[in-house]
Enzyme design. Structure first.
Site, PDB file in Angstrom:
ATOM      1  N   ASP A  19      -6.493  -4.336  -0.388  1.00 30.27           N
ATOM      2  CA  ASP A  19      -5.324  -5.109  -0.822  1.00 30.27           C
ATOM      3  C   ASP A  19      -5.283  -6.496  -0.176  1.00 30.27           C
ATOM      4  OD1 ASP A  19      -2.902  -5.521  -2.145  1.00 30.27           O
ATOM      5  OD2 ASP A  19      -2.112  -3.559  -1.589  1.00 30.27           O
TER       6      ASP A  19
ATOM      7  N   ASP B  17       1.727  -4.297  -9.963  1.00 33.30           N
ATOM      8  CA  ASP B  17       2.658  -3.351  -9.343  1.00 33.30           C
ATOM      9  C   ASP B  17       3.702  -2.882 -10.348  1.00 33.30           C
ATOM     10  OD1 ASP B  17       1.485  -3.238  -6.907  1.00 33.30           O
ATOM     11  OD2 ASP B  17       2.787  -4.716  -5.950  1.00 33.30           O
TER      12      ASP B  17
HETATM   13  C1  GLA Z   1       0.690  -3.916  -2.818  1.00 30.53           C
HETATM   14  C2  GLA Z   1      -0.048  -3.081  -3.843  1.00 30.53           C
HETATM   15  C3  GLA Z   1       0.628  -1.752  -4.011  1.00 30.53           C
HETATM   16  C4  GLA Z   1       0.681  -1.047  -2.683  1.00 30.53           C
HETATM   17  C5  GLA Z   1       1.394  -1.920  -1.666  1.00 30.53           C
HETATM   18  C6  GLA Z   1       1.317  -1.312  -0.281  1.00 30.53           C
HETATM   19  O1  GLA Z   1       1.908  -4.342  -3.289  1.00 30.53           O
HETATM   20  O2  GLA Z   1      -0.115  -3.754  -5.061  1.00 30.53           O
HETATM   21  O3  GLA Z   1      -0.067  -0.976  -4.955  1.00 30.53           O
HETATM   22  O4  GLA Z   1      -0.629  -0.745  -2.260  1.00 30.53           O
HETATM   23  O5  GLA Z   1       0.812  -3.208  -1.595  1.00 30.53           O
HETATM   24  O6  GLA Z   1       1.944  -2.065   0.654  1.00 30.53           O
END
Ligand code: GLA
Length: 725
Positions: free
Chosen positions: A480, A550
């Site tokens: 990420d 997300d």
């Molecule tokens: C980001 C990702 C999510 C999740 C969060 C965790 O927003 O897109 O899928 O992994 O971080 O903090």
């Protein structure tokens, strides 16, 4: 042979399966871009070198004289700064005297089979030397001694050409590259629409189409990453081009940092298009003998519309960009803990998820954010990549053994390029974050960014990751990156190299990703950046799939997935069913099945009825897996053009099967709906699984089916599966 050189005419002709690109060497060794378009056999381009009239005054090369040829209007193959070409330039080099005039001329070339990798950078590849041919044109700026090599590769089996550039300092003095774009095109008209994909967190990759106007227009990122805001993709489509017909040129930058894609239309109604590293905050010191490598641009040409451009990108990325075991192997159907538990989990809860997941047929459990340091929310511990034993007593082993024991694979989350202010790593090394002296760096999601330009920082992060990955049986990693870069600076970069920071950062990230993929080729890697904030071909080179957004709401996802599909294949598009409530589980499943497919919810909370739906989805996932992975996408109704419905098809390469999906975003009263299908074989006969009828491909594509009142309520959907009789 795809690349021809006519020695007498001094013309290069580069053919792909369906396009031709022509470069000419003019008097005084000017390099001109003479043609890019549909395939042509001949090379009578003599008349293409001069364009009249000039803007205001004609500036001529004194050796050639005022004959009508001027860099001001000529189709320059790689427009440079300051020598009478006044359009947006691709290259500007400052010499030791501080001069910025840059003027490159042809000195030689090489043609060879295959394609070379670009040192330190992701790039597309040829699967065998006879799949592609490469032309390297050397050009020299005689005053600075910069040797500029323009690199072109054409592919025999698809209409794809790649362009990249390298600059070597052959002089005794230091020089500074102030801008170095990777691709430059001069088109003879401005009869184009510019198509780009823009967005924001949870609303990525909306399609923007606008006619070109006189002047400069385009998109860029200065956020240190390719970004949610603008994607490093642009297409020039003829005004008349549609989804299914017309000329389209698609460009995608294989890079994950700051980029710029600009089109300039001039007084002659011509168009220059350039794509490359954003020159803002960029300056590269090139010492004698040093070489700078600019990343590559993938260029697609088709005269069959925007849909065909997308399919060309999809096939090409599946076969010539994505690497490793999971390029061809089936990927596990996963459930991710994020939307199920956020930071609130422990071994017991995760094992309970795994229990239910197993019953449902899910194949892998991914433990998302929150397993390390003392991370109970997003305020701490990034950079402390050791297990939080309060949540996971005894470490990872009992959890992983438990998950594996139930017959599921196990995945884990990292955000390797980040450091929380509240972390041991930051307390020990406050200078390891990106910062500029005497300025308090901005925080984003309460975090700083690790200085990836530094070898010692990368080594520390790698050693921590490697310790966990080498001691545990981990099948998948989600990588990420949850903020953008501000206060761009490194404690180690000297004053004269500060302009290199952004590019050095991304080179550092790539180096770490390469270490990861070469050390752990069996771990499936999924890219991520607050959803789809780093969804680009650079990341795809390392991770065969990327979390798309997300936002897991099935209706919102339609825009996001349609926009993403402009150039990125379904095989890489992370898509999960979540507990979002706007639609039922059938529709959520149908939308997610377009992508990599998985779940993002607490499976214990599913009702009995929902569990049955999930079990059916798992069956469908396997049934349609290879169709989705290798099939061709046809967009039938775009949510960007229709407020009520969206529809798409996946057609197998041999046209023997097709899956059609229709989703109602908003009910339309008293509206009839006829669908004429696409991409089938008119000669073949197909049985529709849902109505049991047999139809010819010709019937389905020309007459179509009446779907009036089918899936016509908000959030409803349907699929139709056709199989060759
Ligand atoms: C980001 C990702 C999510 C999740 C969060 C965790 O927003 O897109 O899928 O992994 O971080 O903090």
């Amino acid at each position: 042979m795809s690349i021809f050189y006519d020695k007498e005419k001094r013309l290069f002709k580069l053919d792909t399966s369906d396009s031709t690109y022509v470069i000419g060497i003019y008097e005084e060794n000017y390099i001109l871009g003479l043609y890019y378009g549909a395939k042509i056999p001949d090379m009578n381009f003599g008349g293409f070198c001069k364009r009249l009239p000039s803007a205001s005054f004609s500036l001529a090369n004194p050796v050639i004289g005022e004959t009508g040829f001027t860099p001001d209007t000529a189709p320059m193959e790689y427009g440079c700064n300051g020598a009478a070409d006044f359009r947006i330039s691709a290259l500007c080099i400052k010499n030791a005297a501080g001069d910025r005039v840059t003027d490159i001329r042809y000195v030689g070339h090489r043609i060879f089979d295959g394609k070379k990798a670009i040192p330190g950078l992701p790039s597309t590849y040829a699967n065998s030397p006879d799949e592609a041919q490469t032309l390297e044109i050397d050009a020299v700026d005689s005053v600075t001694g910069a040797l500029v090599t323009l690199v072109y590769t054409v592919f025999n089996n698809s209409p794809v050409m790649t362009k990249s550039v390298r600059v070597r300092n052959t002089s005794q003095n230091t020089m500074w590259i102030e801008r170095v774009y990777s691709a430059c095109f001069d088109f003879v008209s401005m009869d184009f629409d510019l198509i780009t994909i823009y967005g924001r967190h949870a609303k990525e990759r909306n399609i923007n189409r606008r006619p070109l106007g006189h002047g400069v227009q385009g998109v860029e990122s200065k956020r240190g990453v390719s970004s949610h805001a603008q994607n490093p993709f642009a297409a020039l489509a003829r005004h008349t081009a549609t989804e299914d017909s017309g000329e389209v040129y698609g460009f995608n930058f294989v890079y994950s940092g700051n980029f710029s894609a600009l089109a300039e239309c001039d007084f002659n109604d011509t168009t220059r298009f350039i794509m490359g590293i954003n020159p803002t905050d960029f300056e590269w010191t090139l010492n004698p003998d040093d070489t700078f490598y600019a990343p590559e641009v993938v260029c697609v040409y088709t005269d069959k519309g925007i849909g065909e451009m997308s399919r060309i990108f999809h096939r090409f990325y599946n076969s010539n960009l994505i690497r490793g075991r999971f390029k061809t192997e089936k990927r596990p159907l996963l459930i991710n803990s994020w939307e199920a538990a956020y930071f609130d989990f422990d071994t017991e809860k995760l094992l309970a998820f795994a229990d239910v997941a197993k019953q449902l047929g899910i194949e892998m459990l991914v433990m998302d954010d929150g397993w390390f340091g003392h991370r109970d929310d997003d305020r701490s511990s990034l950079g402390d990549w050791y297990v939080n034993t309060k949540k996971l007593p005894g470490g990872l082993k009992p959890l992983i053994d438990g998950v594996h024991g139930k017959g599921l694979k196990f995945g884990i989350w990292y955000e390797p390029e980040m450091i929380s202010p509240d972390s041991d790593i930051y307390r020990a090394h406050p200078d390891w974050i990106i910062h500029v002296e005497n300025r308090q760096p901005m925080v984003g999601r309460h975090q700083y960014i690790a200085d990836m330009s530094r070898q010692d920082v990368r080594d520390n992060i790698w050693n921590q990751m490697n310790d966990t990955l080498s001691k545990n049986d981990i099948d998948y990693v989600k990588w990420d990156f949850n903020r953008n870069i501000s206060d761009a600076g490194s404690a180690l970069l000297p004053k004269e190299r500060k302009g290199e920071f952004f590019h050095r950062f991304i080179l550092g990230t790539y180096e770490l990703m390469e270490r990861f993929t070469s050390t752990y080729p069996d771990i499936l890697l999924e890219g991520c950046s607050g959803g789809g904030g780093r969804f680009d071909p650079g990341i795809l080179y390392y991770s065969p799939q990327i979390w798309t957004s997300d936002n897991t709401d099935a209706v919102d996802r339609l825009d996001i997935q349609f926009g993403t599909s402009l150039c990125y294949p379904a095989s890489c598009m992370g898509a999960h069913v979540s507990a979002s409530t706007r639609t039922g589980y059938e529709t959520k499943g149908r939308v997610a099945m377009w992508g990599t497919f998985g779940y993002e919810l607490d499976p214990r909370k599913l009702t009995d009825e929902e569990r049955e739906i999930v079990k059916q989805q798992v069956k469908d996932y396997h049934k349609y897996y290879w169709l989705h992975r290798n099939g061709d996408l046809y967009r039938v109704i775009s949510p960007f053009e229709d407020k009520h419905k969206a529809a798409w098809e996946i057609v197998s390469q041999d046209k023997s099967e097709m899956l059609f999906t229709l989703v109602c975003m908003r009910q339309e009263t008293n509206a009839s709906l006829f669908i004429r299908f696409k991409g089938l074989d008119p000669e073949k006969y197909y049985v529709c699984e849902q109505d049991g009828e047999t139809y010819s491909g010709a019937f389905l594509m020309n007459a179509g089916l009446n779907l009036t009142n089918k899936a016509n309520a908000d959030g409803e959907s349907l699929t139709l599966y056709f199989k060759e009789k």
